[in-house]
Design an enzyme around this catalytic site. Structure first.
Site, PDB file in Angstrom:
ATOM      1  N   CYS A   1     -11.987   2.615 -15.092  1.00 37.12           N
ATOM      2  CA  CYS A   1     -12.521   4.108 -14.965  1.00 37.12           C
ATOM      3  C   CYS A   1     -11.316   5.137 -14.746  1.00 37.12           C
ATOM      4  O   CYS A   1     -11.076   5.654 -13.789  1.00 37.12           O
ATOM      5  CB  CYS A   1     -13.133   4.198 -13.367  1.00 37.12           C
ATOM      6  SG  CYS A   1     -14.246   5.701 -13.304  1.00 37.12           S
TER       7      CYS A   1
ATOM      8  N   CYS B   1     -24.359   4.670 -12.805  1.00 41.43           N
ATOM      9  CA  CYS B   1     -23.218   5.609 -12.716  1.00 41.43           C
ATOM     10  C   CYS B   1     -23.962   7.128 -13.075  1.00 41.43           C
ATOM     11  O   CYS B   1     -24.028   7.095 -14.289  1.00 41.43           O
ATOM     12  CB  CYS B   1     -22.138   5.221 -13.330  1.00 41.43           C
ATOM     13  SG  CYS B   1     -20.624   6.503 -13.510  1.00 41.43           S
TER      14      CYS B   1
ATOM     15  N   CYS C   1     -17.722  -1.146 -17.881  1.00 39.75           N
ATOM     16  CA  CYS C   1     -17.736  -0.903 -16.627  1.00 39.75           C
ATOM     17  C   CYS C   1     -18.986  -1.431 -15.891  1.00 39.75           C
ATOM     18  O   CYS C   1     -20.224  -1.505 -16.291  1.00 39.75           O
ATOM     19  CB  CYS C   1     -17.932   0.588 -16.219  1.00 39.75           C
ATOM     20  SG  CYS C   1     -17.936   0.783 -14.486  1.00 39.75           S
TER      21      CYS C   1
ATOM     22  N   CYS D   1     -16.419   2.986 -20.065  1.00 39.07           N
ATOM     23  CA  CYS D   1     -17.779   3.034 -19.549  1.00 39.07           C
ATOM     24  C   CYS D   1     -18.548   1.673 -20.129  1.00 39.07           C
ATOM     25  O   CYS D   1     -19.352   1.179 -19.334  1.00 39.07           O
ATOM     26  CB  CYS D   1     -18.780   3.951 -19.559  1.00 39.07           C
ATOM     27  SG  CYS D   1     -17.847   5.581 -18.925  1.00 39.07           S
TER      28      CYS D   1
ATOM     29  N   GLU E   1       0.855  -1.213  -0.192  1.00 34.78           N
ATOM     30  CA  GLU E   1       0.102   0.090   0.030  1.00 34.78           C
ATOM     31  C   GLU E   1       0.835   1.361  -0.001  1.00 34.78           C
ATOM     32  O   GLU E   1       0.391   2.182  -0.746  1.00 34.78           O
ATOM     33  CB  GLU E   1      -0.968   0.070   1.199  1.00 34.78           C
ATOM     34  CG  GLU E   1      -1.963  -0.778   1.257  1.00 34.78           C
ATOM     35  CD  GLU E   1      -2.956  -0.603  -0.122  1.00 34.78           C
ATOM     36  OE1 GLU E   1      -3.298   0.563  -0.190  1.00 34.78           O
ATOM     37  OE2 GLU E   1      -3.419  -1.473  -0.618  1.00 34.78           O
TER      38      GLU E   1
HETATM   39 FE1  SF4 Z   1     -16.120   5.210 -14.547  1.00 41.18          FE
HETATM   40 FE2  SF4 Z   1     -18.742   5.430 -14.223  1.00 41.18          FE
HETATM   41 FE3  SF4 Z   1     -17.723   4.959 -16.499  1.00 41.18          FE
HETATM   42 FE4  SF4 Z   1     -17.813   3.161 -14.893  1.00 41.18          FE
HETATM   43  S1  SF4 Z   1     -19.584   4.276 -15.780  1.00 41.18           S
HETATM   44  S2  SF4 Z   1     -15.973   3.633 -16.011  1.00 41.18           S
HETATM   45  S3  SF4 Z   1     -17.621   4.254 -13.074  1.00 41.18           S
HETATM   46  S4  SF4 Z   1     -17.445   6.728 -15.356  1.00 41.18           S
END
Ligand code: SF4
Length: 345
Positions: free
Chosen positions: A195, A211, A205, A202, A40
């Protein structure tokens, strides 16, 4: 976000991490707080690919936190050289000593206890507590701020501590009831692999359906942080003096002060201007090496180097310095640009 979405968010991140997250990094699949803590700290401000080699070398040399505590700060700084942000190395050493001396060699088993140790902030403490002890506690490092800032379309300016506190509260609300370790890893993985800062993926994602930032059309507006660092520029001259003798070359090094940039590291003698550098070696034949540009957080540093070979030592030349045999230079904590300069010259 409604209660249902909050529950869905946690479960979605956990399920995604199980199938698509990272599982083979050397600091994963362990509940040893020493290993998790070391990774970390190294990963703050530094890419995974850079950290891998350093992490292995640290563990080979100091397999337990008590071994690291028994090392000298110079040894730790030398091993850290090249990773940058050297206050982390000093805190690492201080923290290992605190664990050894105040906690009998065992890390505290709660985020609150971990946070009392040198260099362990709230998010790092939470990550160690979640990974090693399964504590249900939120992290909020840079990557996670970005993911949550976008998912929540969090409009508060994170330059303000009040807004940051609100985001911490939201991060805590989003915690799932179970699998906090996998959820924590999932948020880190999303921030690192999907992200991204400039071009979030997205379409790939898992939390896209919930989101808000993406639904608004431009998720990169979040998180909001207005404070801009005012970057400065500095210029200095290094004097590389190499003493030739029967035993081979020796280089004059100076140790930097205990505070400030490159605190405690060893560098060539440094001057504010070329005239002062030349005056330190009157009559010496000085070669000019290509200049180095080094970017630090607050300023760009232009470093010029003048190099000379000497066969004797003039009075005053070694004041405050140490002659180091060339083959021993690797034992000293040198800043990355100097290490590179020496390797390439
Ligand atoms: Fe990021 Fe939202 Fe796109 Fe997912 S949907 S990659 S969380 S901006």
């Amino acid at each position: 976000m409604s209660e249902t979405l909050i529950a869905d968010f946690g479960k979605t991140v956990v399920a995604w991490q199980r199938r698509h997250g990272r599982h083979t990094l050397p600091w994963q699949n362990t509940r040893d707080p020493y290993r998790v803590w070391l990774s970390e700290v190294m990963l703050q401000q530094t890419q995974v690919t850079t950290v891998l080699g350093y992490y292995e070398r640290f563990l080979t040399r100091w397999p337990k936190v008590t071994d690291l505590a028994a090392a000298t700060l110079d040894e730790v700084l030398a091993q850290w050289a090249g990773l940058g942000y050297y206050s982390r190395a000093r805190n690492l050493h201080g923290c290992a000593k605190a664990v050894a001396e105040l906690h009998g060699g065992e890390f505290p088993a709660t985020a609150a206890g971990l946070q009392t140790l040198p260099g362990i902030g709230r998010s790092t403490a939470a990550a160690i507590a979640a990974f090693c002890f399964g504590e249900r506690v939120a992290i909020l490092d840079g990557n996670v701020k970005r993911v949550l800032g976008r998912v929540l379309a969090f409009g508060g300016d994170l330059a303000s501590s009040a807004a940051e506190k609100r985001l911490w509260d939201r991060a805590s609300e989003l915690l799932p009831e179970q699998d906090v370790d996998r959820y924590t890893q999932g948020l880190m993985d999303l921030g690192a692999t999907v992200c991204s800062t400039r071009s979030p993926d997205c379409l790939l994602c898992p939390v896209q359906p919930m989101c808000r930032g993406q639904h608004e059309g431009d998720p990169t507006r979040y998180p909001v942080k207005t404070r801009k660092l005012k970057r400065g520029r500095r210029e200095n001259w290094w004097l590389w003096v190499e003493k030739k003798g029967e035993a081979g070359g020796q280089v004059l090094l100076h140790q930097r002060p205990a505070t400030g940039v490159w605190a405690g590291l060893w560098t060539l003698p440094m001057f504010d201007d070329e005239a002062s550098a030349r005056a330190a070696l009157p009559g010496g034949e000085l070669a000019t090496l290509p200049r180095i540009q080094h970017a630090l957080t607050h300023f760009d540093w232009v470093l010029h180097t003048l190099r000379a070979e000497v066969h004797g030592v003039t009075a005053g030349m070694t004041d405050g310095g140490t002659w180091v045999a060339r083959e021993k230079l690797s034992l000293y904590a040198l800043p990355a640009p100097l290490k590179k300069l020496i390797e390439e010259s």
